[in-house]
Design an enzyme around this catalytic site. Structure first.
Site, short mmCIF file in Angstrom:
data_model
loop_
_atom_site.label_atom_id
_atom_site.label_comp_id
_atom_site.label_asym_id
_atom_site.label_seq_id
_atom_site.Cartn_x
_atom_site.Cartn_y
_atom_site.Cartn_z
N ARG A 69 -28.22 -46.92 -13.29
CA ARG A 69 -28.91 -46.04 -12.34
C ARG A 69 -28.23 -46.09 -10.98
O ARG A 69 -28.08 -45.07 -10.31
CB ARG A 69 -30.38 -46.47 -12.23
CG ARG A 69 -31.24 -45.50 -11.45
CD ARG A 69 -32.70 -45.70 -11.79
NE ARG A 69 -33.53 -44.75 -11.05
CZ ARG A 69 -34.36 -45.08 -10.07
NH1 ARG A 69 -34.48 -46.35 -9.71
NH2 ARG A 69 -35.08 -44.18 -9.45
N HIS A 73 -26.73 -42.86 -9.14
CA HIS A 73 -27.28 -42.43 -7.85
C HIS A 73 -26.22 -42.46 -6.75
O HIS A 73 -26.27 -41.64 -5.82
CB HIS A 73 -28.46 -43.31 -7.47
CG HIS A 73 -29.73 -42.96 -8.19
ND1 HIS A 73 -30.95 -42.85 -7.56
CD2 HIS A 73 -29.96 -42.66 -9.49
CE1 HIS A 73 -31.88 -42.52 -8.45
NE2 HIS A 73 -31.30 -42.41 -9.63
N ASN A 97 -34.24 -43.01 -4.42
CA ASN A 97 -33.51 -44.28 -4.40
C ASN A 97 -34.39 -45.49 -4.09
O ASN A 97 -33.90 -46.62 -4.10
CB ASN A 97 -32.38 -44.23 -3.37
CG ASN A 97 -31.28 -43.27 -3.77
OD1 ASN A 97 -31.06 -43.03 -4.96
ND2 ASN A 97 -30.59 -42.70 -2.80
N HIS A 193 -30.20 -43.31 -20.57
CA HIS A 193 -31.63 -43.55 -20.78
C HIS A 193 -31.89 -44.31 -22.08
O HIS A 193 -33.05 -44.51 -22.45
CB HIS A 193 -32.39 -42.23 -20.79
CG HIS A 193 -32.44 -41.57 -19.44
ND1 HIS A 193 -32.90 -40.28 -19.24
CD2 HIS A 193 -32.09 -42.03 -18.20
CE1 HIS A 193 -32.82 -39.98 -17.95
NE2 HIS A 193 -32.33 -41.03 -17.30
#
Length: 330
Positions: A69, A73, A97, A193
């Site tokens: 992640r 990001h 975030n 995921h």
């Protein structure tokens, strides 16, 4: 020498400089595998980072999801470690975030490489290396990363532009396309995921009031919905979590199980389920679920993501600490 010959030799010099990767001051050094080879004596920078990641993973296997992640990001708006910077109004403070974690892992890896080789290894590269190592530890393929990034000096929450969990496939394809990633890359990257969780607030509408219909999302498997209702009661003040991969034995493993689940209409996030239904992405989802080489293609997509808007050559800095713009003199 005639003016024509001067132009010829100048052009030739520029070609040679570009071929060498722009090593002259102010030039641009392209990303490459093994960028740090020989830059820290005999030390293997990637092995040092890998050792730190392994020590954290031994205590918390969930760091794989956290680092995946983090890279997503950071890189979706340019892979320059700007996400790591502290400060009022920094990227860390943007709503998407606020739940990013793993900063302590990157700082620990940074300290380890600084101890053997000060002022050489960027925080941006450490994110990329650490994520690759965490993926491998969680059962994914070990892909070769490209390094040579430098760290950015600007971090503004208003610049964060991440796709949300309810984004349509069309809009998602456009968003990834603006970053040089095609629909197939997108499907593989969302395969991240395969590990991690989602809070109820990100998918609760699918259980009770999908798109303001006052009805559940008809594409969700009924048995899964009943399970999720127990986890995410209507009007609850507790924001519980559910595994993004609903196959318990595989929920912490980087594999193709996530795709098998969404083919069965057992996707948690709206975008996840939509991938298995949209004609532009369904064939790729089905192929991965049926056994195509997810590990290799996932690694290739991660490499492409990691090359988006990087700072190299004379741009950016090498930070002393990953959460501040205090840099080395080089």
């Amino acid at each position: 020498m005639s003016r024509g010959m001067e132009k010829f030799w100048l052009a030739l010099v520029l070609v040679v400089v570009n071929a060498l990767g722009g090593q002259c001051k102010g030039g641009t050094t392209p990303l490459q595998e093994g960028f740090y080879s020989g830059k820290c004596g005999t030390a293997d920078v990637e092995a040092v980072v890998g050792s730190v990641v392994a020590s954290f993973y031994g205590n918390d296997p969930n760091i794989t999801a956290a680092l995946l992640r983090m890279q997503f990001h950071d890189c979706f708006d340019g892979c320059d470690a700007s996400l790591l910077l502290d400060g009022t109004g920094s990227e860390k403070t943007a709503a998407p975030n606020l739940s990013v974690r793993g900063y302590n892992i990157i700082e620990a890896a940074k300290s380890a490489v600084e101890a053997i080789c000060a002022g050489v290894v960027s925080c941006a590269d450490i994110i990329i290396m650490a994520t690759r190592d965490a993926v491998f530890l969680a059962g994914g393929g070990r892909y070769s990363v490209q390094t040579g990034r430098r760290d950015g000096t600007v971090s503004l929450a208003r610049n964060v532009n991440l796709p949300g969990p309810s984004i349509s496939v069309s809009d998602s394809i456009k968003a990834f396309g603006r970053r040089g990633l095609d629909a197939t890359d997108m499907v593989h990257l969302l395969g991240g995921h395969t590990v991690g969780v989602a809070h109820c607030s990100l998918f609760q509408d699918r259980l009770y009031n999908f798109q303001n219909t006052q009805k559940p999302d008809p594409t969700m498997d009924a048995t899964l919905r009943e399970t999720l209702i127990a986890t995410c009661p209507r009007n609850s003040n507790v924001n519980n979590v559910a595994n993004l991969d609903q196959d318990p034995p595989s929920s912490s493993t980087v594999d193709n199980s996530y795709y098998k689940q969404i083919v069965l209409n057992r996707g948690i996030l709206q975008i996840d389920q939509a991938l298995a239904l949209d004609p532009r992405t369904k064939p790729t989802v089905t192929a991965i679920a049926e056994g195509s080489d997810f590990s290799t293609r996932f690694g290739e997509a991660m490499i492409k993501l990691g090359a988006f808007q990087v700072l190299t050559g004379g741009k950016g800095e090498i930070r002393r600490f990953c959460n501040t713009t205090r840099a080395f003199s080089n």
